[in-house]
Design a protein around this motif. Structure first.
Motif, PDB file in Angstrom:
ATOM      1  N   ASP A  48       0.828  -1.091  -0.330  1.00  7.69           N
ATOM      2  CA  ASP A  48      -0.044  -0.034   0.367  1.00  7.69           C
ATOM      3  C   ASP A  48       0.350   1.599  -0.233  1.00  7.69           C
ATOM      4  N   ARG A  49       2.477   1.238   0.608  1.00 11.77           N
ATOM      5  CA  ARG A  49       2.706   2.561   0.782  1.00 11.77           C
ATOM      6  C   ARG A  49       3.265   2.637  -0.699  1.00 11.77           C
ATOM      7  N   VAL A  50       4.223   1.589  -1.169  1.00  8.58           N
ATOM      8  CA  VAL A  50       4.441   1.489  -2.407  1.00  8.58           C
ATOM      9  C   VAL A  50       3.842   1.915  -3.965  1.00  8.58           C
ATOM     10  N   LYS A  51       2.317   1.592  -3.352  1.00  4.52           N
ATOM     11  CA  LYS A  51       1.231   2.669  -4.632  1.00  4.52           C
ATOM     12  C   LYS A  51       0.799   3.807  -3.988  1.00  4.52           C
ATOM     13  N   GLU A  52       0.818   4.429  -2.459  1.00  6.34           N
ATOM     14  CA  GLU A  52       0.920   5.512  -2.508  1.00  6.34           C
ATOM     15  C   GLU A  52       1.738   6.271  -2.462  1.00  6.34           C
ATOM     16  N   LYS A  53       2.838   5.994  -1.810  1.00  8.00           N
ATOM     17  CA  LYS A  53       4.708   7.005  -2.331  1.00  8.00           C
ATOM     18  C   LYS A  53       4.802   7.341  -4.154  1.00  8.00           C
ATOM     19  N   TRP A  54       4.490   5.369  -4.108  1.00  9.47           N
ATOM     20  CA  TRP A  54       5.235   5.494  -5.435  1.00  9.47           C
ATOM     21  C   TRP A  54       4.170   6.204  -7.151  1.00  9.47           C
ATOM     22  N   CYS A  55       3.032   5.133  -6.462  1.00  8.99           N
ATOM     23  CA  CYS A  55       2.223   5.084  -7.871  1.00  8.99           C
ATOM     24  C   CYS A  55       1.785   6.272  -7.700  1.00  8.99           C
ATOM     25  N   VAL A  56       0.748   7.141  -6.746  1.00  6.94           N
ATOM     26  CA  VAL A  56       0.101   7.679  -6.790  1.00  6.94           C
ATOM     27  C   VAL A  56       1.195   8.873  -7.126  1.00  6.94           C
ATOM     28  N   LYS A  57       2.381   9.504  -6.145  1.00  2.93           N
ATOM     29  CA  LYS A  57       2.504  10.509  -5.583  1.00  2.93           C
ATOM     30  C   LYS A  57       3.299  10.882  -7.483  1.00  2.93           C
ATOM     31  N   LYS A  58       4.517   9.910  -6.741  1.00  2.00           N
ATOM     32  CA  LYS A  58       5.140  10.527  -7.328  1.00  2.00           C
ATOM     33  C   LYS A  58       4.668  10.319  -9.375  1.00  2.00           C
ATOM     34  N   LEU A  59       4.201   9.035  -9.773  1.00  2.00           N
ATOM     35  CA  LEU A  59       3.740   8.224 -11.381  1.00  2.00           C
ATOM     36  C   LEU A  59       2.421   9.307 -12.390  1.00  2.00           C
ATOM     37  N   TYR A  89      10.754  -0.724  -7.815  1.00  2.00           N
ATOM     38  CA  TYR A  89      10.093   0.920  -8.333  1.00  2.00           C
ATOM     39  C   TYR A  89       9.856   1.217 -10.318  1.00  2.00           C
ATOM     40  N   TYR A  90      11.676   0.329 -10.314  1.00  2.00           N
ATOM     41  CA  TYR A  90      11.925  -0.003 -11.836  1.00  2.00           C
ATOM     42  C   TYR A  90      10.824   0.111 -12.560  1.00  2.00           C
ATOM     43  N   LEU A  91      10.095  -1.111 -11.797  1.00  2.00           N
ATOM     44  CA  LEU A  91       9.059  -1.901 -12.810  1.00  2.00           C
ATOM     45  C   LEU A  91       8.237  -1.667 -13.015  1.00  2.00           C
ATOM     46  N   VAL A  92       7.635  -1.234 -11.669  1.00  2.00           N
ATOM     47  CA  VAL A  92       6.351  -1.065 -11.645  1.00  2.00           C
ATOM     48  C   VAL A  92       6.002   0.411 -12.313  1.00  2.00           C
ATOM     49  N   ALA A  93       6.928   1.342 -12.699  1.00  2.00           N
ATOM     50  CA  ALA A  93       6.707   2.466 -13.879  1.00  2.00           C
ATOM     51  C   ALA A  93       6.803   1.887 -15.051  1.00  2.00           C
ATOM     52  N   LYS A  94       7.467   0.691 -15.437  1.00  2.00           N
ATOM     53  CA  LYS A  94       8.130   0.133 -16.501  1.00  2.00           C
ATOM     54  C   LYS A  94       6.373  -0.317 -17.321  1.00  2.00           C
TER      55      LYS A  94
END
Length: 102
Positions: A48-59, A89-94
């Protein structure tokens, strides 16, 4: 220092070093601590932290797309006992098609 690019290249042989370096810079101090430098794919709070901090806030990706990306990457990296946060994080962004926006 960990070779983040080599770890990412285990999953994406054509990984862009500049993009990997941007993720490393974004994560900054979190990479100094072994525990925070890794992602626990079995811990829902962590995902959930990855989703919030990386997916939502950054991407800028929310909802089912963010959920699907994190789930796919967790399954992709399932065989890797120590999942590098940079690689995750790289693979999520990709997966989300957001590498060019980093």
């Amino acid at each position: 220092m960990t070779d983040y690019l080599a770890d990412v290249q285990k999953y994406d042989s054509g990984a862009d070093e500049a993009v990997v370096n941007k993720i490393v810079k974004h994560l900054g101090i979190a990479l100094r601590n072994k525990d925070s430098a890794l992602v626990s794919a079995t811990d829902q709070t962590e995902l959930d932290r990855v989703k919030e901090k990386w997916c939502v806030k950054k991407l800028g990706v929310t909802g089912p797309d963010a959920d699907a990306a994190v789930d796919v990457v967790a399954k992709t990296m399932a065989g890797d006992r120590s999942k590098s946060r940079v690689t995750f994080y790289y693979l999520v962004a990709k997966h989300l098609g957001k590498l060019a926006t980093l």
